[in-house]
Every structure is written in structure tokens, then in C-alpha cells.
Write an enzyme that holds these catalytic residues in place. Sequence first.
Site, mmCIF file in Angstrom:
data_model
loop_
_atom_site.group_PDB
_atom_site.id
_atom_site.type_symbol
_atom_site.label_atom_id
_atom_site.label_comp_id
_atom_site.label_asym_id
_atom_site.label_seq_id
_atom_site.Cartn_x
_atom_site.Cartn_y
_atom_site.Cartn_z
ATOM 1 N N LYS A 26 -7.050 12.213 0.397
ATOM 2 C CA LYS A 26 -5.850 11.543 -0.119
ATOM 3 C C LYS A 26 -6.239 10.565 -1.231
ATOM 4 C CE LYS A 26 -1.506 9.783 0.013
ATOM 5 N NZ LYS A 26 -0.385 9.206 0.716
ATOM 6 N N HIS B 106 8.811 13.914 11.893
ATOM 7 C CA HIS B 106 8.337 14.311 10.563
ATOM 8 C C HIS B 106 7.270 15.412 10.625
ATOM 9 C CE1 HIS B 106 7.323 13.958 6.338
ATOM 10 N NE2 HIS B 106 6.054 13.771 6.662
ATOM 11 N N GLU C 237 2.638 10.156 -9.009
ATOM 12 C CA GLU C 237 3.198 11.447 -8.673
ATOM 13 C C GLU C 237 3.806 12.161 -9.878
ATOM 14 O OE1 GLU C 237 5.075 11.248 -4.802
ATOM 15 O OE2 GLU C 237 6.064 13.164 -5.163
ATOM 16 N N ARG D 290 -0.394 14.673 -7.567
ATOM 17 C CA ARG D 290 0.013 14.121 -6.269
ATOM 18 C C ARG D 290 1.141 14.938 -5.639
ATOM 19 N NH1 ARG D 290 0.675 7.646 -4.650
ATOM 20 N NH2 ARG D 290 1.163 7.990 -2.462
ATOM 21 N N GLU E 131 -0.288 16.590 8.955
ATOM 22 C CA GLU E 131 -0.689 16.193 7.592
ATOM 23 C C GLU E 131 -2.143 16.609 7.318
ATOM 24 O OE1 GLU E 131 1.530 15.091 5.524
ATOM 25 O OE2 GLU E 131 3.057 14.012 6.690
ATOM 26 N N LYS F 120 2.173 3.330 -2.019
ATOM 27 C CA LYS F 120 3.634 3.393 -1.910
ATOM 28 C C LYS F 120 4.067 2.503 -0.764
ATOM 29 C CE LYS F 120 4.629 8.122 -3.484
ATOM 30 N NZ LYS F 120 5.155 9.416 -3.022
ATOM 31 N N ARG G 153 6.302 -13.144 -5.656
ATOM 32 C CA ARG G 153 5.933 -12.159 -6.690
ATOM 33 C C ARG G 153 4.611 -11.439 -6.400
ATOM 34 N NH1 ARG G 153 7.570 -16.436 -9.756
ATOM 35 N NH2 ARG G 153 9.710 -16.235 -10.512
ATOM 36 N N HIS H 54 7.060 19.822 2.500
ATOM 37 C CA HIS H 54 7.921 18.649 2.624
ATOM 38 C C HIS H 54 9.327 18.848 2.062
ATOM 39 C CE1 HIS H 54 4.399 16.653 4.068
ATOM 40 N NE2 HIS H 54 4.972 15.471 4.115
ATOM 41 N N ASN I 123 3.213 17.315 -1.283
ATOM 42 C CA ASN I 123 4.544 17.627 -0.753
ATOM 43 C C ASN I 123 4.637 19.038 -0.190
ATOM 44 O OD1 ASN I 123 5.750 15.137 -1.293
ATOM 45 N ND2 ASN I 123 5.937 15.692 -3.446
ATOM 46 N N HIS J 59 11.685 17.619 4.736
ATOM 47 C CA HIS J 59 12.623 16.499 4.546
ATOM 48 C C HIS J 59 14.060 16.946 4.791
ATOM 49 C CE1 HIS J 59 9.549 14.262 1.816
ATOM 50 N NE2 HIS J 59 9.525 13.766 3.039
HETATM 51 N N1 LIG Z 1 3.621 4.971 2.074
HETATM 52 C C1 LIG Z 1 3.358 6.256 2.163
HETATM 53 O O1 LIG Z 1 2.735 6.853 1.302
HETATM 54 C C2 LIG Z 1 3.834 7.000 3.390
HETATM 55 C C3 LIG Z 1 3.365 8.292 3.650
HETATM 56 C C4 LIG Z 1 3.778 8.924 4.822
HETATM 57 C C5 LIG Z 1 4.646 8.281 5.689
HETATM 58 N N2 LIG Z 1 5.103 7.041 5.393
HETATM 59 C C6 LIG Z 1 6.026 6.323 6.296
HETATM 60 O O2 LIG Z 1 5.370 6.135 7.525
HETATM 61 C C7 LIG Z 1 6.329 6.061 8.564
HETATM 62 C C8 LIG Z 1 5.862 6.916 9.734
HETATM 63 O O3 LIG Z 1 4.644 6.394 10.176
HETATM 64 P P1 LIG Z 1 4.057 6.735 11.623
HETATM 65 O O4 LIG Z 1 4.111 8.183 11.819
HETATM 66 O O5 LIG Z 1 2.773 6.030 11.718
HETATM 67 O O6 LIG Z 1 5.172 6.154 12.615
HETATM 68 P P2 LIG Z 1 5.379 4.730 13.290
HETATM 69 O O7 LIG Z 1 4.870 3.640 12.447
HETATM 70 O O8 LIG Z 1 6.797 4.681 13.700
HETATM 71 O O9 LIG Z 1 4.462 4.851 14.587
HETATM 72 C C9 LIG Z 1 4.752 5.839 15.551
HETATM 73 C C10 LIG Z 1 4.825 5.259 16.947
HETATM 74 O O10 LIG Z 1 3.507 5.025 17.440
HETATM 75 C C11 LIG Z 1 3.372 3.704 17.915
HETATM 76 N N3 LIG Z 1 1.963 3.345 17.711
HETATM 77 C C12 LIG Z 1 1.367 3.116 16.526
HETATM 78 N N4 LIG Z 1 0.054 2.962 16.695
HETATM 79 C C13 LIG Z 1 -0.184 3.065 18.021
HETATM 80 C C14 LIG Z 1 -1.359 2.988 18.804
HETATM 81 N N5 LIG Z 1 -2.564 2.812 18.261
HETATM 82 N N6 LIG Z 1 -1.238 3.134 20.142
HETATM 83 C C15 LIG Z 1 -0.013 3.344 20.708
HETATM 84 N N7 LIG Z 1 1.124 3.439 19.999
HETATM 85 C C16 LIG Z 1 1.029 3.304 18.673
HETATM 86 C C17 LIG Z 1 4.361 2.922 17.124
HETATM 87 O O11 LIG Z 1 4.701 1.737 17.769
HETATM 88 C C18 LIG Z 1 5.513 3.915 17.021
HETATM 89 O O12 LIG Z 1 6.302 3.880 18.176
HETATM 90 C C19 LIG Z 1 7.646 6.500 7.970
HETATM 91 O O13 LIG Z 1 8.470 5.362 7.773
HETATM 92 C C20 LIG Z 1 7.259 7.096 6.632
HETATM 93 O O14 LIG Z 1 8.265 6.922 5.648
HETATM 94 C C21 LIG Z 1 4.700 6.391 4.272
HETATM 95 ZN ZN LIG Z 2 4.443 13.852 5.350
#
Ligand SMILES: NC(=O)c1ccc[n+]([C@@H]2O[C@H](COP(=O)([O-])OP(=O)(O)OC[C@H]3O[C@@H](n4cnc5c(N)ncnc54)[C@H](O)[C@@H]3O)[C@@H](O)[C@H]2O)c1
Ligand SMILES: [Zn+2]
Length: 359
Positions: free
Chosen positions: A225, A263, A235, A239, A183, A141, A119, A246, A243, A250
Site C-alpha cells: 500500500k 465492507h 488517486e 492508486r 483487502e 486519507k 489548522r 470496490h 479499487n 460499494h
Molecule cells: N483512510 C483510508 O484510506 C481508509 C481505507 C479503508 C477503510 N477506511 C475506513 O475504515 C473504516 C473501517 O475500519 P475497520 O474495518 O477497522 O472498522 P472499525 O474501526 O469499525 O473496527 C471494527 C470493529 O473492531 C473493533 N476492534 C478494533 N480493533 C480491535 C481489537 N484489536 N480487538 C478487538 N476489537 C477491535 C472495533 O471496536 C470495531 O467494533 C471505515 O470507516 C472506512 O471508511 C479508511
Molecule cells: Zn476496501
Amino acid sequence: VIEVTAASGRYAVHCRWGAIDDLGGLLRDAGLAGSAFVLTSETIAPICGERALASLDAAGFETYLHTIPDGERHKTLDTVRGVYDRLLDCHAERTTTVIGLGGGVVGDLAGFVAATYMRGVPFVQCPTTLLAMVDASIGGKVGVDHARGKNLIGAFYPPRLVVQDTSLLATLPDRPLREGFAEIIKHGLIMEAPMLDALEQHATRLLGRDPAMLTELVARNAALKATVVSEDEREGGRRMILNYGHTIGHAIEAVTGYSSVCHGEAISAGMMAAARIGAAIGVTRAGIIERQQRLFDVYGLPTTLAGIDAGAVLAATAHDKKVSAKRVRWILLEEIARPVIRDDVPDGAVREALAAVLG
Ligand SMILES: NC(=O)c1ccc[n+]([C@@H]2O[C@H](COP(=O)([O-])OP(=O)(O)OC[C@H]3O[C@@H](n4cnc5c(N)ncnc54)[C@H](O)[C@@H]3O)[C@@H](O)[C@H]2O)c1
Ligand SMILES: [Zn+2]
């Protein structure tokens, strides 16, 4: 140090070159103790897993490291199940801190595990991508994907602490680095004109990962942010401006099956479409389209994408999760740093913008 003061909790964001070597001390300062479970990916573990563990160990934590496979396709409940098994094997308790060490995929999944194991256990975000630093790690999130859509299973679960070590960006490949800049440019467009000037002026040094300049930029974006989510965590209003680009972004990702277009690339094209829609209906000032175009060019982000079915993208915007009462809520710019939300955009304006961007 940046403070997030959301309804669900307050937490600090530490953004520093080399911060990972202080991870243990920062956890202790945040009132955490006992055991620490570092959740990371196969790619990240060899890059900084040992340093994270060494720092935690030196601060008196009992440590565990768990790696999951790399990539969005593993952001699933199946992967979560494996993490629960390992937590139970380690006799993790309600005081065990779960640390997400990786990009947004790892952070979202680690947060979901932390929100649900027993929990809820303390959660710490340790983002390693530019996108995760300026976006995903702040705002609470967390979640995983479902076969029928991205991020459909999740929760709002704020971390107790966010530790951002910008030196880890040295190994980040170029494409994800540029995604982070998409971003960042978005933040500038919707919230802060001076930052756009800096992005234009210092592009070479920023893309070259200049330590001081990149760290300052990341910290500024984390603060932007943090301000937005502190005002509106769920949101309901403010917030939504995050988007920008986006709705179409998306839709492009969905239509292309989350494979060929990443993305960051989808949202740069999406922001171009949003600027064109705004210009067409008389909301967006002249010159914004050109300014965006120049910025995305410099940062290697697409402003047009060929070979994508505009009709399918238009249809997909209707499935956007921000749809309210069947009307799409478009985030448009009146001016740099002056976003507006409009739900009265005619399909014709969207079609024209898509024809220009996807043509
Ligand atoms: N929670 C939120 O508010 C929020 C906001 C935006 C995106 N997201 C989520 O985030 C995800 C995308 O995140 P991302 O863009 O970081 O992608 P990711 O986590 O897939 O990382 C991208 C790639 O970079 C590699 N990598 C990461 N750090 C590294 C480093 N320091 N050196 C070498 N390689 C490295 C990873 O292994 C991966 O292959 C999506 O699932 C999306 O839904 C969440
Ligand atoms: Zn985004």
C-alpha cells in the site's frame, strides 16, 4: 520499517509484534515531544489504552486519553465536535500529537481532528484492526461520514508516524479479521502473485494468527500500500487499482444500507463480479475466477450474496465516486498482478456478472 514517500510528506510505518510498548520512544524518534492525546474507542480503551499511555508517559509525554463510542455510525462531525471540546479542555496546543488508536473508524476520525484542530497538529496512526493496518492507516486519507454518504467530509493529511502492533489482532473478532484478509487478497490479486501462493499455502496458520507469519504478511501488505500511495497519493492514476472489487462492493454496501453485509464481504463479492466482467469482455484470463473463488472460500469470504437486487446495485455503481465523465472506471485483471482500468464496459456484461454473483 516501511517508508512512505508521498508528495505531502514522508513517514515511517513500524510493524512489529508488541510495538505498542514502544509507542512513546517511536514518537520521540520521529521528533515529536510535549503532549500526546490518545483518541480511541470504548472497545479499544480497555484492551490497550493503558499500555499506550504508559509507554508515552515513560518517554516523557504529558498524556490524555479520550474515548468515543464504537462504530461507523459515530464517524461524524458531531463526534468530532466533542473531541475538539476535550482538546480545548486539555489546553492542547499546536505541538500536541493526536494519536488514533483503533480501527479505521477511529483512525479516519482522529486524522480529521488532527488536520483541522488549530489548522493541523501532528498525527500518529496506531491501527488495531487488520484492515486498518494493511489499508486505512497508510495513505493520508482522513475524514468522517455525512448523512448523505460515507467519507464525504475529509482531507489528505498524512500521519507523522504509523505504529502497527500485530499482537493487538489477538482480540479482533473473526468477522473483522476476515475483512482484513479481503483487502490482503485484493493486494495479491492486483500486485503480487507470490503472496497469493503464500495465502493459499498457509491459510490455517494465518487464520490462527500465527505471530511471525501474520506480522510478516501485515508488513508486506503495508509495504504494498505504501508503494502505491507513494506513487500516486491523490488517486489520479495508479492508486485507482486499489479499487479492484470496490465499484460493485460499494454499491452492494449502499443498497444493503451498510448493515447486513460488511465492507470485506461486499468487496469479495465485488471482486468475483469484476473477474466475471473481465472474462465476459475478453480481458481476464481463464482460471482467475476459479482462483479467486478458492481463496475467498478458504478465508471465509462470500463469493455470492443472495437476496440483493442486482438492478439496484447496477444503478448504484453509477453513483460511485470514481465516476468520471459519467462513465464508470472498472478495475479489471488481465492476469494476476496485471490490473487494467476500463471505462468501456457494456451494461450487459455487468448485468450478467451481477446475476451470477447476486443470483
Ligand atoms: N483512510 C483510508 O484510506 C481508509 C481505507 C479503508 C477503510 N477506511 C475506513 O475504515 C473504516 C473501517 O475500519 P475497520 O474495518 O477497522 O472498522 P472499525 O474501526 O469499525 O473496527 C471494527 C470493529 O473492531 C473493533 N476492534 C478494533 N480493533 C480491535 C481489537 N484489536 N480487538 C478487538 N476489537 C477491535 C472495533 O471496536 C470495531 O467494533 C471505515 O470507516 C472506512 O471508511 C479508511
Ligand atoms: Zn476496501
